[in-house]
Design a protein around this motif. Structure first.
Motif, PDB file in Angstrom:
ATOM      1  N   ARG A   1       0.826  -1.207   0.000  1.00 22.66           N
ATOM      2  CA  ARG A   1       0.000   0.000   0.000  1.00 22.66           C
ATOM      3  C   ARG A   1       0.857   1.253   0.000  1.00 22.66           C
ATOM      4  NH1 ARG A   1      -5.526  -0.554   2.818  1.00 22.66           N
ATOM      5  NH2 ARG A   1      -5.602  -2.776   3.143  1.00 22.66           N
ATOM      6  N   GLU A   2       1.851   1.280   0.894  1.00 25.61           N
ATOM      7  CA  GLU A   2       2.692   2.456   1.022  1.00 25.61           C
ATOM      8  C   GLU A   2       3.471   2.701  -0.266  1.00 25.61           C
ATOM      9  OE1 GLU A   2       2.800   4.709   3.404  1.00 25.61           O
ATOM     10  OE2 GLU A   2       1.098   3.631   4.257  1.00 25.61           O
ATOM     11  N   THR A   3       4.014   1.608  -0.823  1.00 29.93           N
ATOM     12  CA  THR A   3       4.776   1.729  -2.066  1.00 29.93           C
ATOM     13  C   THR A   3       3.889   2.272  -3.181  1.00 29.93           C
ATOM     14  OG1 THR A   3       6.000  -0.189  -1.342  1.00 29.93           O
ATOM     15  CG2 THR A   3       6.287   0.456  -3.623  1.00 29.93           C
ATOM     16  N   ALA A   4       2.684   1.738  -3.265  1.00 30.61           N
ATOM     17  CA  ALA A   4       1.758   2.165  -4.315  1.00 30.61           C
ATOM     18  C   ALA A   4       1.410   3.643  -4.150  1.00 30.61           C
ATOM     19  CB  ALA A   4       0.497   1.311  -4.264  1.00 30.61           C
ATOM     20  N   LYS A   5       1.199   4.039  -2.909  1.00 27.11           N
ATOM     21  CA  LYS A   5       0.835   5.428  -2.618  1.00 27.11           C
ATOM     22  C   LYS A   5       1.930   6.368  -3.120  1.00 27.11           C
ATOM     23  CE  LYS A   5      -0.177   7.780   1.600  1.00 27.11           C
ATOM     24  NZ  LYS A   5      -0.334   7.565   3.047  1.00 27.11           N
ATOM     25  N   GLU A   6       3.181   5.983  -2.813  1.00 25.71           N
ATOM     26  CA  GLU A   6       4.326   6.795  -3.195  1.00 25.71           C
ATOM     27  C   GLU A   6       4.441   6.923  -4.715  1.00 25.71           C
ATOM     28  OE1 GLU A   6       7.621   5.519  -0.523  1.00 25.71           O
ATOM     29  OE2 GLU A   6       8.771   6.002  -2.335  1.00 25.71           O
ATOM     30  N   LEU A   7       4.320   5.762  -5.387  1.00 25.85           N
ATOM     31  CA  LEU A   7       4.431   5.732  -6.844  1.00 25.85           C
ATOM     32  C   LEU A   7       3.391   6.632  -7.488  1.00 25.85           C
ATOM     33  CD1 LEU A   7       4.875   2.083  -8.088  1.00 25.85           C
ATOM     34  CD2 LEU A   7       6.275   4.064  -8.535  1.00 25.85           C
ATOM     35  N   VAL A   8       2.157   6.481  -7.006  1.00 29.11           N
ATOM     36  CA  VAL A   8       1.049   7.197  -7.613  1.00 29.11           C
ATOM     37  C   VAL A   8       1.139   8.693  -7.328  1.00 29.11           C
ATOM     38  CG1 VAL A   8      -1.441   7.493  -7.375  1.00 29.11           C
ATOM     39  CG2 VAL A   8      -0.493   5.229  -7.752  1.00 29.11           C
ATOM     40  N   ALA A   9       1.690   9.048  -6.159  1.00 29.27           N
ATOM     41  CA  ALA A   9       1.830  10.473  -5.841  1.00 29.27           C
ATOM     42  C   ALA A   9       2.847  11.135  -6.769  1.00 29.27           C
ATOM     43  CB  ALA A   9       2.254  10.640  -4.390  1.00 29.27           C
ATOM     44  N   ARG A  10       3.841  10.339  -7.230  1.00 27.73           N
ATOM     45  CA  ARG A  10       4.907  10.938  -8.022  1.00 27.73           C
ATOM     46  C   ARG A  10       4.657  10.935  -9.522  1.00 27.73           C
ATOM     47  NH1 ARG A  10       9.920   7.781  -5.962  1.00 27.73           N
ATOM     48  NH2 ARG A  10      11.012   8.755  -7.691  1.00 27.73           N
ATOM     49  N   PHE A  11       4.050   9.859 -10.025  1.00 24.42           N
ATOM     50  CA  PHE A  11       3.995   9.712 -11.483  1.00 24.42           C
ATOM     51  C   PHE A  11       2.567   9.706 -12.030  1.00 24.42           C
ATOM     52  CE2 PHE A  11       7.811   7.652  -9.906  1.00 24.42           C
ATOM     53  CZ  PHE A  11       8.777   8.346 -10.621  1.00 24.42           C
ATOM     54  N   GLY A  12       2.453  10.158 -13.267  1.00 23.76           N
ATOM     55  CA  GLY A  12       1.145  10.238 -13.902  1.00 23.76           C
ATOM     56  C   GLY A  12       0.708   8.923 -14.518  1.00 23.76           C
ATOM     57  N   VAL A  13       1.660   8.126 -14.989  1.00 19.80           N
ATOM     58  CA  VAL A  13       1.339   6.852 -15.630  1.00 19.80           C
ATOM     59  C   VAL A  13       2.279   5.788 -15.069  1.00 19.80           C
ATOM     60  CG1 VAL A  13       1.101   5.628 -17.818  1.00 19.80           C
ATOM     61  CG2 VAL A  13       0.748   8.090 -17.751  1.00 19.80           C
ATOM     62  N   VAL A  14       1.728   4.663 -14.625  1.00 20.48           N
ATOM     63  CA  VAL A  14       2.551   3.582 -14.081  1.00 20.48           C
ATOM     64  C   VAL A  14       2.488   2.394 -15.040  1.00 20.48           C
ATOM     65  CG1 VAL A  14       2.960   2.081 -12.100  1.00 20.48           C
ATOM     66  CG2 VAL A  14       1.942   4.333 -11.752  1.00 20.48           C
ATOM     67  N   VAL A  15       3.652   1.859 -15.387  1.00 21.86           N
ATOM     68  CA  VAL A  15       3.706   0.718 -16.299  1.00 21.86           C
ATOM     69  C   VAL A  15       4.308  -0.478 -15.562  1.00 21.86           C
ATOM     70  CG1 VAL A  15       4.406  -0.077 -18.571  1.00 21.86           C
ATOM     71  CG2 VAL A  15       4.181   2.365 -18.127  1.00 21.86           C
ATOM     72  N   LEU A  16       3.591  -1.590 -15.556  1.00 20.52           N
ATOM     73  CA  LEU A  16       4.068  -2.808 -14.899  1.00 20.52           C
ATOM     74  C   LEU A  16       4.272  -3.890 -15.939  1.00 20.52           C
ATOM     75  CD1 LEU A  16       1.395  -2.809 -12.086  1.00 20.52           C
ATOM     76  CD2 LEU A  16       3.785  -2.189 -11.818  1.00 20.52           C
ATOM     77  N   GLU A  17       5.053  -4.915 -15.595  1.00 22.43           N
ATOM     78  CA  GLU A  17       5.176  -6.020 -16.532  1.00 22.43           C
ATOM     79  C   GLU A  17       4.073  -7.031 -16.229  1.00 22.43           C
ATOM     80  OE1 GLU A  17       6.391  -5.898 -13.759  1.00 22.43           O
ATOM     81  OE2 GLU A  17       7.915  -7.376 -13.255  1.00 22.43           O
ATOM     82  N   ASP A  18       3.608  -7.665 -17.287  1.00 24.68           N
ATOM     83  CA  ASP A  18       2.431  -8.529 -17.190  1.00 24.68           C
ATOM     84  C   ASP A  18       2.845  -9.915 -16.718  1.00 24.68           C
ATOM     85  OD1 ASP A  18      -0.059  -9.477 -17.387  1.00 24.68           O
ATOM     86  OD2 ASP A  18      -0.217  -9.372 -19.566  1.00 24.68           O
ATOM     87  N   LEU A  19       3.091 -10.054 -15.420  1.00 35.21           N
ATOM     88  CA  LEU A  19       3.497 -11.364 -14.891  1.00 35.21           C
ATOM     89  C   LEU A  19       2.267 -12.245 -14.770  1.00 35.21           C
ATOM     90  CD1 LEU A  19       5.918 -10.385 -12.006  1.00 35.21           C
ATOM     91  CD2 LEU A  19       6.484 -11.101 -14.311  1.00 35.21           C
ATOM     92  N   ARG A  20       2.382 -13.465 -15.267  1.00 32.93           N
ATOM     93  CA  ARG A  20       1.281 -14.399 -15.082  1.00 32.93           C
ATOM     94  C   ARG A  20       1.571 -15.175 -13.806  1.00 32.93           C
ATOM     95  NH1 ARG A  20      -2.775 -14.836 -18.472  1.00 32.93           N
ATOM     96  NH2 ARG A  20      -2.866 -13.036 -19.835  1.00 32.93           N
TER      97      ARG A  20
END
Ligand SMILES: [Zn+2]
Length: 457
Positions: A293-312
């Motif tokens: 949660r904390e990591t996500a909060k930080e990422l989203v506060a800083r960047f406009g677009v988040v790109v993740l790799e599509d891990l199955r």
């Protein structure tokens, strides 16, 4: 909105998971509460009735199929609840909604069963549940209960007015202040010593999104590479490592389980050790979830677009799961458990990023991860020997040297750029909510391809 991975539309090399276009969201307040003795008795009675309804619903579907190959739908069963009036008024004391909730769970169990059948898997048929293992009651509409953030209470029909702890009231108030309207309620119990501990979650609709501009700029994009050694590597050069909550807990848990196995079945000591192991596991899971949660909060506060790799993740854990099912040696089991725990944390990070992104109005992409760790982020040369060790990346063509995960994160960000370009070229379409399942013609049972599936059960 957040799209499920299966339904996310494709643009360029990736899929759009979150479009960040919603002003009103669904949000849930989750909290523990402490009922009085009388209230607890009423709640236990409610769970007993829900369990009875669940089993009756299951029985009806099985019998109907066995005897006349008839398929029963959710709403056929809903309609029967009113027939209970005058016959089983004791079951209706809590209102009809929790009974509907139990029938909905039967329907969900069947849907999952048919879905797995359709995929060619061999699923277990939905089973009857013992009352002492039935722990959840849910209300799908705000009827028969009220959550009042102002007074700080949860009132449930037949149970009474439950005083909520401060943390719960704070959560409810926060959502209500953002315009949220409470619509669903779930009450769950869990073993705690000799008694139960209780939790509730209240689902709100129409909660206002909190749209603040990202600190790195509106169109700033970040690629995130998730892994086991480095939990999240960002394309801007940040390496985030989750403390080994799950690893530490694993040692504690295997120790507890070993001690448990030396106790005779049915003894109090054995039960207690079982609960201790479960508690340790839950604590670790909660901590890693908090970290996500904390990591996500930080990422989203800083960047406009988040790109993740599509891990199955499912595919990654499948072989491990099989190892657990037929354990050869302890080492194999432990390795498999390690991977499952690590993968679970990776899944959590993605889920939390999606949730926070939706709330803050950000876009989230998942891109194909193929070759991201072997391709040079500078010149694009792709070769397996570019990666010198687990951590070191050195391009054999141009000599570019970087941390392997950071190099991968930059490749992921580059694929994200391609996604954005493809998405803009199509006029920046929003995600479309799929039609509600219940309004589709025919139930899931209708779509079952193999009529002999139920004979086996
Ligand atoms: Zn290169």
């Amino acid at each position: 909105m957040i799209s499920s991975r299966e339904q996310a539309p494709r643009f360029g090399p990736g899929h759009l998971l979150v479009d960040g276009n919603d002003d009103r969201l669904h949000r849930t307040a989750e909290f523990a509460f402490d009922p009085t003795v009388r209230q607890e008795t009423a709640l236990i009675g409610l769970l007993r009735v829900c369990c009875e309804t669940y089993n009756a619903g299951l029985q009806e579907r099985r019998d109907a199929w066995r005897q006349s190959r008839a398929r029963i739908r959710l709403f056929d069963q809903f309609n029967q609840i009113t027939d209970l009036r005058g016959v089983r008024d004791d079951a209706l004391a809590w209102g009809a909604r929790p009974l509907r909730g139990a029938l909905r769970r039967v329907d969900e169990a069947y849907s999952a069963f048919y879905r797995r059948c359709a995929k060619g898997e061999v699923p277990g048929h939905p089973r009857f549940k013992a009352s002492r293992r039935f722990h959840t009651a849910c209300w799908d509409e705000p009827i028969g209960w009220t959550a009042s953030p102002k007074v700080g209470t949860l009132r449930i029909q037949r149970v009474g007015t439950i005083r909520l702890p401060k943390g719960a009231v704070r959560q409810l108030r926060r959502l209500a202040d953002r315009g949220g309207v409470p619509v669903t309620l779930t009450v769950t119990r869990r073993r705690a010593g000799t008694g139960w501990s209780w939790r509730a979650s209240v689902g709100f609709k129409a909660v206002a999104a909190i749209k603040a501009l990202p600190t790195a700029g509106v169109d700033s994009m970040v690629g995130a590479d998730r892994g086991v050694a480095v939990s999240v590597a960002l394309s801007d050069g940040t390496l985030l490592c989750m403390p080994p909550f799950l690893g530490d807990a694993r040692d504690e848990i295997s120790d507890l389980l070993r001690r448990r196995d030396s106790k005779a079945v049915g003894t109090r000591a054995r039960t207690s050790l079982n609960h201790q192991a479960a508690t340790a596991y839950r604590r670790a899971a909660r901590r890693s979830d908090n970290w996500a949660r904390e990591t996500a909060k930080e990422l989203v506060a800083r960047f406009g677009v988040v790109v993740l790799e599509d891990l199955r993740l499912k595919n990654m854990t499948r072989s491990a799961r099989r190892t657990v099912a037929n354990p050869g040696t302890n080492v194999a089991v432990k390795q498999a458990l390690n991977r499952i725990l690590a993968d679970a944390a990776l899944g959590k990070v993605r889920h939390r990023i999606c949730v926070k992104a939706e709330e803050a109005g950000r876009r989230t992409w998942v891109v194909n991860p193929a070759n991201t760790s072997r391709t040079c982020a500078v010149c694009g040369h792709c070769a397996p020997w570019n990666r010198r060790s687990r951590d070191l990346f050195r391009c054999v063509a141009c000599g570019h040297e970087a941390h392997a995960d950071l190099n991968a994160a930059r490749n992921i960000a580059a694929r994200g750029e391609a996604c954005e370009a493809a998405w803009r070229a199509e006029g920046s379409p929003s995600l479309v909510r799929p039609k509600p399942k219940l309004r589709r013609r025919g139930s899931t049972a209708e779509r079952c391809s193999d009529p002999n599936i139920l004979n086996a059960a």
